[in-house]
Scaffold this motif. Structure first.
Motif, short mmCIF file in Angstrom:
data_model
loop_
_atom_site.label_atom_id
_atom_site.label_comp_id
_atom_site.label_asym_id
_atom_site.label_seq_id
_atom_site.Cartn_x
_atom_site.Cartn_y
_atom_site.Cartn_z
N THR A 1 -10.68 27.85 31.64
CA THR A 1 -10.44 27.66 33.07
C THR A 1 -9.59 26.42 33.30
O THR A 1 -8.64 26.42 34.10
N ALA A 2 -9.92 25.35 32.59
CA ALA A 2 -9.14 24.11 32.72
C ALA A 2 -7.70 24.33 32.27
O ALA A 2 -6.75 23.83 32.89
N ARG A 3 -7.52 25.08 31.18
CA ARG A 3 -6.15 25.37 30.72
C ARG A 3 -5.38 26.16 31.78
O ARG A 3 -4.20 25.90 32.04
N ALA A 4 -6.06 27.15 32.37
CA ALA A 4 -5.39 27.99 33.36
C ALA A 4 -5.01 27.18 34.61
O ALA A 4 -3.92 27.35 35.17
N LEU A 5 -5.91 26.29 35.03
CA LEU A 5 -5.61 25.45 36.18
C LEU A 5 -4.44 24.51 35.88
O LEU A 5 -3.57 24.27 36.73
N THR A 6 -4.43 23.95 34.67
CA THR A 6 -3.33 23.06 34.27
C THR A 6 -2.00 23.81 34.27
O THR A 6 -0.98 23.30 34.75
N LEU A 7 -2.02 25.03 33.75
CA LEU A 7 -0.79 25.81 33.73
C LEU A 7 -0.34 26.14 35.14
O LEU A 7 0.86 26.03 35.47
N ARG A 8 -1.28 26.56 36.00
CA ARG A 8 -0.90 26.89 37.37
C ARG A 8 -0.31 25.67 38.08
O ARG A 8 0.68 25.78 38.80
N ALA A 9 -0.89 24.51 37.84
CA ALA A 9 -0.36 23.28 38.44
C ALA A 9 1.06 23.01 37.96
O ALA A 9 1.94 22.62 38.74
N THR A 10 1.29 23.22 36.66
CA THR A 10 2.62 22.96 36.10
C THR A 10 3.66 23.90 36.71
O THR A 10 4.79 23.48 37.01
N VAL A 11 3.29 25.16 36.89
CA VAL A 11 4.22 26.11 37.52
C VAL A 11 4.48 25.70 38.97
O VAL A 11 5.63 25.73 39.44
N HIS A 12 3.43 25.29 39.69
CA HIS A 12 3.63 24.82 41.06
C HIS A 12 4.61 23.66 41.10
O HIS A 12 5.48 23.59 41.98
N LEU A 13 4.48 22.73 40.16
CA LEU A 13 5.40 21.59 40.11
C LEU A 13 6.83 22.06 39.91
O LEU A 13 7.76 21.54 40.54
N THR A 14 7.03 23.00 39.00
CA THR A 14 8.37 23.50 38.73
C THR A 14 9.00 24.09 39.99
O THR A 14 10.20 23.97 40.21
#
Length: 855
Positions: A142-155
């Protein structure tokens, strides 16, 4: 274990395979080795082990096991540039998996789609995965998925959404032992800080992440890419290029991920372009475009094409085809929702303007200008630059100036978040175009006073406020002490002709540590809102003093002569010719510093006359009889102004800006009038003037021999009225804030001076290279003198060229005689030159020294 303790996990997996495991266990072990090699090693070995893992999973007749391996294999194939095969493996993994396992595979496909630049598809996959992972209480995934979603949002520029996901992920990571994932979370927060415009925090977090990765013994290619982004935004493009090229070499050496190599090539291309190396930028960008195209990564390929076009324009290319190509890139970036789209539209508009295509230019610039009201600071600056170009094309000088003012205000606010003087100076490069547009509009308006205002607007802004004081940081203090010790040992070894590579390596390491800690400082002084007021300047100059500000437009020097209540403009020569002549003068002064070079005197004097024509032009005959203040651009900082015939017999001072001169005039001397005399080691004369000065200033603090140690010297300099330092000066072009004065325990560097609460009101530096600077940013200087001026120093005497130590002694004694009689530094230096013998050696020595400031 592979993301908690990677090397331990690798060893355990190899141990499992040595023990004749079951197909199920063999599949897990091969997968672990494959993941380790995929992320930190050789891709060919990774693919071999992941395929073995897939085969053993099939033999174990476990659909979920097979799905998990297919997901890891799919990501590896994507990183190897085999995009279609990778996506196919991920698709099969989703088909084979169920429930919890299927959610993990969806996360990996989201990651692969992010790598490929398919951001909306990535968000859809991760949106489907997170509820399932949360439902089964899978904290790590879950933490990995949240981190990835945040990174995509930043992009995609959604900083607030990214912050919320990063915060939630970090709370989960705190409950786990996943050290690599934790380091990745710190790295991601650094990226978020950068996207929100906080460069010092971004640098600190990226450095912290690097320390965490180093403890795990894993390479950091994604971190290298992100640090390159931040370094470029901070104006440190040459360092970003070195970082990217170094990472590419390591990646090639281990046969690592093709996707990361392409991204590093793109970072190197961007850095080379910003560093002014268009040909390197073209080569790197072209290679990146081809790699991204082969990997079917359209989002990335389009960004690389933008950099390739920017580099070609920087190399002097301009054509209708280039306008069309840039417009197509801008459209594709906009369709991706990429924040770089306005930058591409601005470039298309610029090229169209150079071709005279007014309608096309207006269309593209209008699109770019929409970004001026929202987004991070540099995106808004892009928008205001587009608006200024639109106004210029429409013939609206007022519109140009308003757009430039608004854009530079945005950069001012951004610059004041930076605590380090170096970052503040380098950040001004991003406003160079706006400043130049405003200056040209002012010149076209025919108003010298307006041109003066805009010449001051973006000149030496790093000196407008003191740098942020370093906190009481024991590690920084320890590094500075160790640096001095190592530098002193290296200097001693050089004198004894002993080999010093180990000492030099340690010195460079300590320099990196000190500089890194300094760059982490966040600005703690909001802009004072001060705007340069020419009326106030003219009032302070009065009827006798003239201030000569030199502005450079289209390569030609414009002389702004201020005094007697008005500003007049004169046109002088070409800047490039003046720079060449300055180098000839510097070479001549170097020769004249040695006895027996009298024949060079006439050559140097002739060069001084040519410099006067190039730099002052007709203004030289209109300087009046009183004192003169020269305000040169950064690229002319090495001119020995006292050599110019019109300035030779005058009370002459130099200031980085008219605003700086006004601040120096308003600076009050400290109470008490304490004098400090410092004598460093190794001088040819032993600093012979110091004992004489000690007799002249009865109660002066004298620091020499073992007492001239950096901590004691700094303690006494703080708040002194007058300091005279006789010590060898060393200028560091590669690191101007490590320029130094040699003390008994090693170098006293610019970083040390920046720790003073208040530097001496007047300071005299009597040895070579103390007035040399590095020209950075738009029109900024970094060096010893510029470190002192914002910290309370109102006047400095320093040397712009090598000098003869013996000839300096009578000059310094005569200078202090004038100070003792109540004259200013500039007045005393003029009289001291006149008091010297008339031979070539002493005349050259007098010309080499300048008075800076207004004390």
């Amino acid at each position: 274990m592979v993301f908690a303790a990677p090397n331990d996990a690798l060893a355990r997996a190899e141990g499992v395979l040595d023990a004749d495991p079951s197909p199920l266990h063999a599949s897990v072990a091969h997968q672990v080795i494959g993941i380790w090699q995929r992320d930190w090693g050789d891709m060919r070995i990774a693919l071999h082990h992941l395929r073995r893992a897939r085969d053993f999973a099939a033999r174990a007749e476990s659909a979920d096991r097979e799905a998990d391996v297919l997901a890891a294999l799919g990501v590896a194939l994507v990183h190897a540039g085999r995009t279609q095969q990778g996506l196919a493996a991920l698709e099969r993994g989703i088909e084979r998996g169920s429930g919890h396992t299927r959610a993990r595979v969806l996360f990996r496909r989201a990651y692969a789609r992010w790598v490929l630049g398919r951001h909306r598809e990535a968000l859809e996959d991760v949106r489907r995965a997170i509820p399932v992972l949360r439902q089964v209480d899978d904290v790590i995934w879950t933490a990995r998925a949240l981190t990835l979603r945040a990174t995509v949002h930043l992009t995609l520029g959604a900083v607030d959404r990214a912050d919320a996901d990063f915060t939630a992920a970090e709370a989960l990571w705190d409950t786990t032992g996943q050290e690599h994932d934790k380091a990745d979370a710190v790295e991601s927060r650094g990226l978020a800080a950068f996207r929100s415009g906080d460069i010092p925090v971004a640098l600190r977090l990226l450095d912290e992440a690097e320390e965490r990765y180093a403890k795990l013994g894993t390479p950091t290619f994604m971190l290298n890419i992100r640090r390159c982004e931040v370094l470029m935004a901070a104006g440190l493009a040459p360092e970003a290029l070195a970082e990217a090229d170094g990472a590419i070499a390591v990646l090639d050496g281990i046969g690592g991920q093709s996707t990361r190599k392409a991204e590093l090539l793109l970072a190197a291309a961007q850095a080379a372009r910003l560093a002014g190396d268009a040909h390197t930028a073209i080569a790197r960008a072209d290679m990146a475009v081809r790699l991204f195209a082969g990997q079917r990564r359209s989002w990335w390929e389009t960004h690389a094409r933008l950099v390739l076009i920017e580099a070609r324009v920087a190399a002097g290319r301009s054509s209708g085809r280039l306008v069309a190509d840039t417009a197509a890139v801008a459209d594709r970036l906009a369709s991706f929702g990429a924040p770089a789209a306005p930058e591409a539209s601005l470039l298309a508009g610029r090229i169209a303007l150079t071709l005279g295509w007014r309608a096309d230019a207006e269309r593209h610039l209008g699109v770019a200008a929409r970004s001026r009201h929202s987004g991070p600071p540099l995106a808004r600056v892009t928008g205001w630059a587009a608006q200024a170009l639109r106004a210029r094309a429409a013939g609206s000088g007022r519109g140009v100036l308003e757009a430039c003012r608004r854009g530079l205000d945005v950069l001012d606010a951004h610059r004041m978040t930076l605590g380090a003087s170096e970052l503040r100076a380098r950040a001004t490069a991003q406003g160079a175009e706006l400043a130049a547009l405003a200056q040209q509009a002012s010149l076209d308006s025919g108003s010298p006073r307006r041109l003066l205002v805009w010449s001051e607007r973006w000149r030496n802004t790093a000196l407008s406020t003191p740098p942020t004081r370093p906190p009481a940081d024991p590690e920084l203090q320890s590094d500075l002490t160790a640096f001095r010790e190592i530098a002193a040992r290296a200097e001693e070894a050089r004198r004894d002709a002993r080999p010093i590579p180990a000492l030099e390596r340690e010195q460079r390491r300590l320099e990196r540590e000190i500089r890194s800690r300094t760059l982490h400082l966040r600005g703690d002084t909001p802009g004072d809102g001060h705007r340069f007021d020419p009326v106030r300047l003219l009032r302070r100059l009065g009827d006798d003093t003239r201030l000569v500000e030199l502005a450079v437009l289209d390569g030609r020097v414009q002389v702004l002569l201020c005094g007697q209540g008005r500003v007049r403009r004169f046109e002088a020569g070409l800047l490039a010719e003046a720079e060449r002549e300055t180098e000839h003068v510097q070479a001549g002064l170097r020769r004249l510093a040695h006895p027996g070079a009298e024949g060079r005197l006439a050559v140097v004097e002739a060069a001084g006359r040519r410099l006067e024509e190039l730099l002052l032009g007709p203004a030289a005959a209109r300087l009046g009889d009183g004192p003169v203040v020269v305000v040169p651009p950064a690229r002319l900082h090495r001119v020995p102004w006292a050599l110019l015939p019109a300035l030779r017999e005058r009370v002459l001072s130099v200031s980085p800006s008219a605003s700086g001169w006004l601040r120096a005039r308003d600076t009050e001397p400290p109470p008490g009038g304490r004098q400090v005399l410092v004598r460093g080691p190794g001088l040819a004369t032993g600093g012979a003037e110091v004992p004489h000065l000690a007799g002249r200033y009865g109660g002066a603090v004298v620091l020499e021999h073992a007492e001239a140690r950096v901590p004691r010297v700094l303690e006494e300099l703080d708040g002194a009225a007058l300091a005279h330092i006789a010590a060898h000066g060393t200028f560091r072009a590669d690191g101007p804030l490590f320029s130094s004065l040699r003390m008994a325990d090693g170098p006293l560097i610019v970083h040390d001076f920046e720790r003073l609460d208040r530097s001496p009101y007047r300071i005299i530096l009597s040895c070579c290279d103390t007035a040399r600077f590095a020209s950075v940013g738009a029109d900024e200087l970094l060096g010893l003198v510029t470190a002192l001026l914002p910290l309370g120093t109102a006047g400095v005497v320093a040397c712009t060229a090598p000098v003869n130590d013996a000839a300096v002694v009578p000059l310094m004694l005569a200078l202090h005689k004038g100070l003792g009689e109540g004259r200013s530094l500039a007045e005393s230096l003029r009289d001291a030159r006149a008091a010297l013998p008339g031979d070539a050696l002493h005349r050259a020595t007098g010309w080499a020294f300048s008075a800076f400031g207004a004390a």
